[in-house]
Design a protein around this motif. Structure first.
Motif, mmCIF file in Angstrom:
data_model
loop_
_atom_site.group_PDB
_atom_site.id
_atom_site.type_symbol
_atom_site.label_atom_id
_atom_site.label_comp_id
_atom_site.label_asym_id
_atom_site.label_seq_id
_atom_site.Cartn_x
_atom_site.Cartn_y
_atom_site.Cartn_z
ATOM 1 N N TRP A 108 0.834 -1.207 0.000
ATOM 2 C CA TRP A 108 0.000 0.000 0.000
ATOM 3 C C TRP A 108 0.869 1.257 0.000
ATOM 4 N N GLU A 109 1.854 1.303 0.861
ATOM 5 C CA GLU A 109 2.737 2.477 0.917
ATOM 6 C C GLU A 109 3.527 2.629 -0.377
ATOM 7 N N HIS A 110 3.976 1.518 -0.923
ATOM 8 C CA HIS A 110 4.739 1.577 -2.170
ATOM 9 C C HIS A 110 3.859 2.069 -3.321
ATOM 10 N N ALA A 111 2.632 1.587 -3.401
ATOM 11 C CA ALA A 111 1.721 2.025 -4.461
ATOM 12 C C ALA A 111 1.419 3.517 -4.336
ATOM 13 N N LYS A 112 1.289 4.014 -3.111
ATOM 14 C CA LYS A 112 1.067 5.456 -2.944
ATOM 15 C C LYS A 112 2.288 6.239 -3.406
ATOM 16 N N GLN A 113 3.488 5.735 -3.132
ATOM 17 C CA GLN A 113 4.714 6.396 -3.595
ATOM 18 C C GLN A 113 4.813 6.354 -5.120
ATOM 19 N N GLU A 114 4.495 5.208 -5.708
ATOM 20 C CA GLU A 114 4.556 5.081 -7.172
ATOM 21 C C GLU A 114 3.528 5.973 -7.857
ATOM 22 N N PHE A 144 0.243 8.199 -12.590
ATOM 23 C CA PHE A 144 -1.043 8.680 -12.065
ATOM 24 C C PHE A 144 -2.128 8.556 -13.123
ATOM 25 N N PHE A 145 -3.172 7.804 -12.809
ATOM 26 C CA PHE A 145 -4.251 7.536 -13.760
ATOM 27 C C PHE A 145 -5.579 8.189 -13.376
ATOM 28 N N VAL A 146 -5.670 8.737 -12.176
ATOM 29 C CA VAL A 146 -6.913 9.363 -11.734
ATOM 30 C C VAL A 146 -6.916 10.822 -12.185
ATOM 31 N N THR A 147 -7.904 11.150 -13.006
ATOM 32 C CA THR A 147 -8.085 12.523 -13.483
ATOM 33 C C THR A 147 -9.554 12.886 -13.320
ATOM 34 N N GLU A 148 -9.887 14.111 -13.648
ATOM 35 C CA GLU A 148 -11.296 14.512 -13.634
ATOM 36 C C GLU A 148 -12.117 13.592 -14.531
ATOM 37 N N ASP A 154 -7.299 11.316 -4.328
ATOM 38 C CA ASP A 154 -6.945 10.803 -5.659
ATOM 39 C C ASP A 154 -5.713 9.905 -5.582
ATOM 40 N N THR A 155 -4.784 10.227 -4.693
ATOM 41 C CA THR A 155 -3.586 9.400 -4.532
ATOM 42 C C THR A 155 -3.952 8.015 -4.002
ATOM 43 N N GLU A 156 -4.864 7.948 -3.044
ATOM 44 C CA GLU A 156 -5.294 6.650 -2.520
ATOM 45 C C GLU A 156 -6.031 5.842 -3.586
ATOM 46 N N LEU A 157 -6.898 6.500 -4.330
ATOM 47 C CA LEU A 157 -7.624 5.818 -5.399
ATOM 48 C C LEU A 157 -6.657 5.323 -6.468
ATOM 49 N N ASN A 158 -5.699 6.153 -6.816
ATOM 50 C CA ASN A 158 -4.704 5.770 -7.817
ATOM 51 C C ASN A 158 -3.840 4.610 -7.320
ATOM 52 N N ALA A 159 -3.466 4.632 -6.047
ATOM 53 C CA ALA A 159 -2.658 3.544 -5.486
ATOM 54 C C ALA A 159 -3.394 2.216 -5.609
ATOM 55 N N LEU A 160 -4.689 2.230 -5.401
ATOM 56 C CA LEU A 160 -5.474 1.009 -5.544
ATOM 57 C C LEU A 160 -5.473 0.539 -7.003
ATOM 58 N N VAL A 161 -5.583 1.479 -7.932
ATOM 59 C CA VAL A 161 -5.512 1.133 -9.363
ATOM 60 C C VAL A 161 -4.153 0.516 -9.675
ATOM 61 N N LEU A 162 -3.079 1.107 -9.152
ATOM 62 C CA LEU A 162 -1.745 0.549 -9.381
ATOM 63 C C LEU A 162 -1.639 -0.856 -8.821
ATOM 64 N N GLN A 163 -2.275 -1.120 -7.688
ATOM 65 C CA GLN A 163 -2.249 -2.464 -7.121
ATOM 66 C C GLN A 163 -3.002 -3.450 -8.008
#
Length: 135
Positions: free
Chosen positions: A34-40, A45-49, A75-84
């Motif tokens: 989780w922490e790594h995905a937030k850093q990445e 970054f795939f979350v946009t308007e 948006d960072t948390e949502l994006n981290a989940l997408v990266l996971q």
């Protein structure tokens, strides 16, 4: 439904540390990934308007979170989940490589068609990598 072009992340992301198991990373695997995905998310970054709502609806569809929780994430948390999600599917491809260690897309397509591996990740006719957000 949403199609994300993920070529840069596919080629350069650190998928191993975005999605992995206790067997590989130890008891803190969840926190580590989780922490790594937030850093990445700083670089990938795939979350946009334009993509936020489709991603939120996709995540909500898993049934693990209610709408209030999903829409409350940054948006960072949502994006981290997408990266996971993407990383998990990329890691799964390791079992479907050619003699050079590259993904064998014919084998992958066969495995996807019979439900052996997820089918959200695919290569386009243009040799770019994509991730489908939807059911």
């Amino acid at each position: 439904m949403l199609e994300l072009k993920i070529t840069n992340f596919f080629n350069n992301g650190d998928h191993w540390y975005n999605s992995n198991s206790v067997a590989n990373l130890g008891q803190n695997a969840g926190a580590i990934t989780w922490e790594h995905a937030k850093q990445e998310s700083i670089e990938f970054f795939f979350v946009t308007e334009e993509t936020r709502q489709a991603i939120q609806e996709y995540v909500k569809g898993f049934g693990a979170w209610d709408w209030q929780e999903v829409t409350g994430w940054t948006d960072t948390e949502l994006n981290a989940l997408v990266l996971q999600f993407i990383s998990a599917d990329i890691n799964e491809l390791e079992a479907y490589t050619d003699d050079n260690g590259e993904p064998d897309w014919e084998l992958i397509a066969e495995a996807q068609e019979v439900g052996q591996i997820a089918s959200n990740l695919y290569i386009g006719d243009n040799s770019e990598y994509y991730y489908y957000i939807g059911y």
